[in-house]
Write a protein that holds these residues in place. Structure first.
Motif, PDB file in Angstrom:
ATOM      1  N   ILE A  96     163.900  58.393  29.277  1.00 35.75           N
ATOM      2  CA  ILE A  96     163.323  59.573  28.658  1.00 35.75           C
ATOM      3  C   ILE A  96     162.445  60.300  29.673  1.00 35.75           C
ATOM      4  O   ILE A  96     162.191  59.820  30.773  1.00 35.75           O
ATOM      5  CB  ILE A  96     162.513  59.207  27.396  1.00 35.75           C
ATOM      6  N   GLU A  97     161.971  61.483  29.303  1.00 39.96           N
ATOM      7  CA  GLU A  97     161.114  62.288  30.164  1.00 39.96           C
ATOM      8  C   GLU A  97     159.722  62.353  29.556  1.00 39.96           C
ATOM      9  O   GLU A  97     159.566  62.566  28.355  1.00 39.96           O
ATOM     10  CB  GLU A  97     161.679  63.702  30.308  1.00 39.96           C
ATOM     11  N   VAL A  98     158.715  62.170  30.394  1.00 38.04           N
ATOM     12  CA  VAL A  98     157.335  62.186  29.910  1.00 38.04           C
ATOM     13  C   VAL A  98     156.676  63.549  30.075  1.00 38.04           C
ATOM     14  O   VAL A  98     155.624  63.816  29.503  1.00 38.04           O
ATOM     15  CB  VAL A  98     156.505  61.103  30.644  1.00 38.04           C
ATOM     16  N   GLY A  99     157.338  64.424  30.825  1.00 38.31           N
ATOM     17  CA  GLY A  99     156.707  65.690  31.206  1.00 38.31           C
ATOM     18  C   GLY A  99     156.285  66.574  30.054  1.00 38.31           C
ATOM     19  O   GLY A  99     155.332  67.352  30.178  1.00 38.31           O
ATOM     20  N   SER A 100     156.971  66.479  28.919  1.00 38.33           N
ATOM     21  CA  SER A 100     156.660  67.369  27.804  1.00 38.33           C
ATOM     22  C   SER A 100     155.513  66.875  26.939  1.00 38.33           C
ATOM     23  O   SER A 100     155.092  67.567  26.013  1.00 38.33           O
ATOM     24  CB  SER A 100     157.905  67.532  26.918  1.00 38.33           C
ATOM     25  N   VAL A 101     154.984  65.682  27.220  1.00 36.14           N
ATOM     26  CA  VAL A 101     153.926  65.105  26.398  1.00 36.14           C
ATOM     27  C   VAL A 101     152.571  65.524  26.953  1.00 36.14           C
ATOM     28  O   VAL A 101     152.193  65.142  28.068  1.00 36.14           O
ATOM     29  CB  VAL A 101     154.029  63.572  26.338  1.00 36.14           C
ATOM     30  N   HIS A 102     151.849  66.299  26.190  1.00 33.56           N
ATOM     31  CA  HIS A 102     150.545  66.791  26.624  1.00 33.56           C
ATOM     32  C   HIS A 102     149.565  65.629  26.808  1.00 33.56           C
ATOM     33  O   HIS A 102     149.506  64.725  25.981  1.00 33.56           O
ATOM     34  CB  HIS A 102     149.988  67.769  25.588  1.00 33.56           C
ATOM     35  N   ASP A 103     148.833  65.643  27.912  1.00 33.92           N
ATOM     36  CA  ASP A 103     147.758  64.689  28.181  1.00 33.92           C
ATOM     37  C   ASP A 103     148.255  63.281  28.490  1.00 33.92           C
ATOM     38  O   ASP A 103     147.479  62.329  28.453  1.00 33.92           O
ATOM     39  CB  ASP A 103     146.767  64.646  27.001  1.00 33.92           C
ATOM     40  N   ALA A 104     149.542  63.113  28.786  1.00 33.63           N
ATOM     41  CA  ALA A 104     150.037  61.790  29.174  1.00 33.63           C
ATOM     42  C   ALA A 104     149.378  61.362  30.480  1.00 33.63           C
ATOM     43  O   ALA A 104     149.274  62.150  31.424  1.00 33.63           O
ATOM     44  CB  ALA A 104     151.553  61.817  29.340  1.00 33.63           C
ATOM     45  N   GLN A 105     148.919  60.127  30.536  1.00 32.75           N
ATOM     46  CA  GLN A 105     148.198  59.619  31.699  1.00 32.75           C
ATOM     47  C   GLN A 105     148.897  58.367  32.229  1.00 32.75           C
ATOM     48  O   GLN A 105     148.976  57.350  31.544  1.00 32.75           O
ATOM     49  CB  GLN A 105     146.752  59.272  31.320  1.00 32.75           C
ATOM     50  N   ARG A 106     149.385  58.444  33.462  1.00 35.37           N
ATOM     51  CA  ARG A 106     150.104  57.330  34.061  1.00 35.37           C
ATOM     52  C   ARG A 106     149.139  56.203  34.422  1.00 35.37           C
ATOM     53  O   ARG A 106     148.060  56.443  34.961  1.00 35.37           O
ATOM     54  CB  ARG A 106     150.851  57.794  35.312  1.00 35.37           C
ATOM     55  N   VAL A 107     149.537  54.965  34.128  1.00 39.01           N
ATOM     56  CA  VAL A 107     148.732  53.801  34.492  1.00 39.01           C
ATOM     57  C   VAL A 107     149.654  52.690  34.978  1.00 39.01           C
ATOM     58  O   VAL A 107     150.683  52.411  34.353  1.00 39.01           O
ATOM     59  CB  VAL A 107     147.860  53.314  33.309  1.00 39.01           C
ATOM     60  N   VAL A 108     149.321  52.126  36.123  1.00 43.60           N
ATOM     61  CA  VAL A 108     150.063  50.982  36.656  1.00 43.60           C
ATOM     62  C   VAL A 108     149.416  49.713  36.108  1.00 43.60           C
ATOM     63  O   VAL A 108     148.220  49.491  36.294  1.00 43.60           O
ATOM     64  CB  VAL A 108     150.028  50.970  38.195  1.00 43.60           C
ATOM     65  N   LEU A 109     150.191  48.919  35.414  1.00 47.84           N
ATOM     66  CA  LEU A 109     149.647  47.729  34.756  1.00 47.84           C
ATOM     67  C   LEU A 109     149.602  46.559  35.737  1.00 47.84           C
ATOM     68  O   LEU A 109     150.328  45.566  35.629  1.00 47.84           O
ATOM     69  CB  LEU A 109     150.476  47.398  33.518  1.00 47.84           C
ATOM     70  N   ALA A 110     148.741  46.699  36.718  1.00 43.37           N
ATOM     71  CA  ALA A 110     148.498  45.675  37.746  1.00 43.37           C
ATOM     72  C   ALA A 110     147.136  45.975  38.368  1.00 43.37           C
ATOM     73  O   ALA A 110     146.767  47.155  38.488  1.00 43.37           O
ATOM     74  CB  ALA A 110     149.591  45.703  38.808  1.00 43.37           C
ATOM     75  N   GLU A 134     143.534  52.885  19.638  1.00 43.69           N
ATOM     76  CA  GLU A 134     143.795  54.068  18.816  1.00 43.69           C
ATOM     77  C   GLU A 134     143.742  55.346  19.637  1.00 43.69           C
ATOM     78  O   GLU A 134     144.474  56.300  19.360  1.00 43.69           O
ATOM     79  CB  GLU A 134     142.790  54.132  17.662  1.00 43.69           C
ATOM     80  N   ARG A 135     142.918  55.371  20.689  1.00 45.01           N
ATOM     81  CA  ARG A 135     142.786  56.576  21.506  1.00 45.01           C
ATOM     82  C   ARG A 135     143.837  56.668  22.606  1.00 45.01           C
ATOM     83  O   ARG A 135     144.383  57.734  22.885  1.00 45.01           O
ATOM     84  CB  ARG A 135     141.393  56.611  22.139  1.00 45.01           C
ATOM     85  N   GLU A 136     144.155  55.518  23.234  1.00 44.71           N
ATOM     86  CA  GLU A 136     145.000  55.532  24.422  1.00 44.71           C
ATOM     87  C   GLU A 136     146.429  55.052  24.175  1.00 44.71           C
ATOM     88  O   GLU A 136     147.333  55.383  24.936  1.00 44.71           O
ATOM     89  CB  GLU A 136     144.377  54.657  25.518  1.00 44.71           C
ATOM     90  N   THR A 155     150.489  58.636  24.964  1.00 45.00           N
ATOM     91  CA  THR A 155     151.824  59.051  24.527  1.00 45.00           C
ATOM     92  C   THR A 155     152.196  58.389  23.202  1.00 45.00           C
ATOM     93  O   THR A 155     153.316  58.563  22.723  1.00 45.00           O
ATOM     94  CB  THR A 155     152.890  58.697  25.588  1.00 45.00           C
ATOM     95  N   HIS A 156     151.278  57.622  22.625  1.00 47.27           N
ATOM     96  CA  HIS A 156     151.612  56.822  21.442  1.00 47.27           C
ATOM     97  C   HIS A 156     151.772  57.660  20.180  1.00 47.27           C
ATOM     98  O   HIS A 156     152.293  57.156  19.184  1.00 47.27           O
ATOM     99  CB  HIS A 156     150.549  55.746  21.211  1.00 47.27           C
ATOM    100  N   MET A 215     146.014  60.169  36.608  1.00 51.30           N
ATOM    101  CA  MET A 215     146.327  58.740  36.527  1.00 51.30           C
ATOM    102  C   MET A 215     145.100  57.976  36.042  1.00 51.30           C
ATOM    103  O   MET A 215     143.978  58.235  36.479  1.00 51.30           O
ATOM    104  CB  MET A 215     146.760  58.211  37.893  1.00 51.30           C
ATOM    105  N   VAL A 216     145.302  57.034  35.133  1.00 56.49           N
ATOM    106  CA  VAL A 216     144.219  56.245  34.551  1.00 56.49           C
ATOM    107  C   VAL A 216     144.092  54.938  35.306  1.00 56.49           C
ATOM    108  O   VAL A 216     145.094  54.324  35.696  1.00 56.49           O
ATOM    109  CB  VAL A 216     144.507  55.965  33.054  1.00 56.49           C
ATOM    110  N   ASP A 217     142.862  54.501  35.528  1.00 54.67           N
ATOM    111  CA  ASP A 217     142.630  53.196  36.131  1.00 54.67           C
ATOM    112  C   ASP A 217     142.785  52.124  35.067  1.00 54.67           C
ATOM    113  O   ASP A 217     142.325  52.279  33.930  1.00 54.67           O
ATOM    114  CB  ASP A 217     141.227  53.134  36.740  1.00 54.67           C
ATOM    115  N   LEU A 218     143.413  51.014  35.434  1.00 56.47           N
ATOM    116  CA  LEU A 218     143.639  49.933  34.478  1.00 56.47           C
ATOM    117  C   LEU A 218     142.332  49.424  33.878  1.00 56.47           C
ATOM    118  O   LEU A 218     142.295  49.029  32.705  1.00 56.47           O
ATOM    119  CB  LEU A 218     144.391  48.794  35.160  1.00 56.47           C
ATOM    120  N   LYS A 219     141.264  49.454  34.655  1.00 56.06           N
ATOM    121  CA  LYS A 219     139.978  48.974  34.160  1.00 56.06           C
ATOM    122  C   LYS A 219     139.500  49.773  32.953  1.00 56.06           C
ATOM    123  O   LYS A 219     138.784  49.241  32.097  1.00 56.06           O
ATOM    124  CB  LYS A 219     138.930  49.026  35.267  1.00 56.06           C
ATOM    125  N   ASP A 220     139.888  51.041  32.882  1.00 55.94           N
ATOM    126  CA  ASP A 220     139.464  51.887  31.767  1.00 55.94           C
ATOM    127  C   ASP A 220     140.179  51.543  30.467  1.00 55.94           C
ATOM    128  O   ASP A 220     139.796  52.026  29.396  1.00 55.94           O
ATOM    129  CB  ASP A 220     139.704  53.365  32.102  1.00 55.94           C
TER     130      ASP A 220
END
Length: 282
Positions: free
Chosen positions: A208-222, A23-25, A186-187, A1-6
């Motif tokens: 949709i399902e995110v599980g098949s996307v390599h390196d997907a990082q969950r982030v809560v936008l709050a 471009e990276r995230e 995931t972009h 999981m990614v921190d929103l600050k990042d």
């Protein structure tokens, strides 16, 4: 999981870091980008437009000011759908009517962004356009009804070429009020929708399902504050959250593109403040 600050950049920092992160995230948060008067103009306009929705709710025996409004609305939508007109059902799912979304006050946000270098740099463009109409949504306190399932915006906008999504919270967003959950990196994924069959109940495509996307990082936008904006790629996966707070959630979102892209539906030429109609079929 990614921190929103990042994923966050202050509006005063320029656009170089913002472009690198985007471009990276595939997700970028610009803090304090919109001036308070722009946010206030749009928020006040949408709050005033809520009166029409409240009048519609009163036809079914309750008001959005009632303590049990969310529970009454959920019961109405789930137990008595045949009583609802299509227009009412669409509004009660959290959507402002078309005439509200097309109104001039919402253009205050594209107009400001057209005066700032950020989107021009992110899209590598010299001229900026926005799909019409934009989206404007509300979520009642203690309401889970208006949640949007996990999706990519490209699936709802096949008429557009390259574009980015700009989501604008108009009230403070915290974990209780909810906002969005998104997935960084995931972009560059392919479009995940297998069939464009919209659900009859709410009009959304299947999640949709995110599980098949390599390196997907969950982030809560709050947390987010009015004036912050969230920018995502057209394939970035995201979904909305329930509002478990005692506050109304208000937001709007736009799809921007540059002169090297296209749209086969109506769009706003922001510099000219002109809505461009689709070219007639030949």
């Amino acid at each position: 999981m990614v921190d929103l600050k990042d994923l966050s950049v202050d509006a005063s920092e320029g656009t170089d870091l913002a472009k690198l992160l985007f471009e990276r995230e595939g997700i970028l948060v610009i803090k304090s980008l919109l001036p308070p008067q722009v946010v206030q103009t749009v928020a006040d306009f949408l709050r005033d437009a809520l009166k029409e929705i409240d009048e519609a709710l009163r036809q079914y025996g309750f008001s959005m000011q009632d303590a049990e409004a969310a529970a009454r609305l959920i019961a109405l939508m789930e137990e008595s759908p045949a009583e609802l007109t299509e227009h009412h059902r669409h509004m009660f799912l959290g959507h402002f009517p078309l005439e509200v979304r097309l109104a001039e006050p919402l253009r205050a946000i594209p107009r400001f962004l057209n005066s700032h270098p950020l989107l021009f740099d992110l899209l590598s463009t010299r001229r900026l356009y926005a799909h019409m109409p934009p989206t404007a949504r509300y979520v009642l306190p203690h309401c889970s009804l208006a949640r949007v399932p996990l999706h990519q915006d490209i699936s709802y906008n096949p008429h557009m070429g390259d574009f980015c999504v700009v989501w604008v919270p108009l009230v403070p967003i915290d974990l209780a009020c909810g906002g969005m959950v998104a997935y960084a990196r995931t972009h560059n994924a392919p479009e995940m929708v297998l069939e464009r069959q919209h659900a009859a109940a709410d009009g959304w495509l299947p999640p949709i399902e995110v599980g098949s996307v390599h390196d997907a990082q969950r982030v809560v936008l709050a947390p987010l504050d009015p004036g912050d904006v969230v920018i995502m790629g057209k394939r970035t996966m995201h979904e909305s959250m329930a509002n478990s707070s005692d506050r109304m959630r208000l937001s709007c979102d736009f799809r921007f593109f540059g002169e090297q892209s296209h749209s086969t539906k109506h769009y706003l030429d922001i510099a000219a403040n002109k809505v461009v109609a689709p070219a007639p079929a030949r």
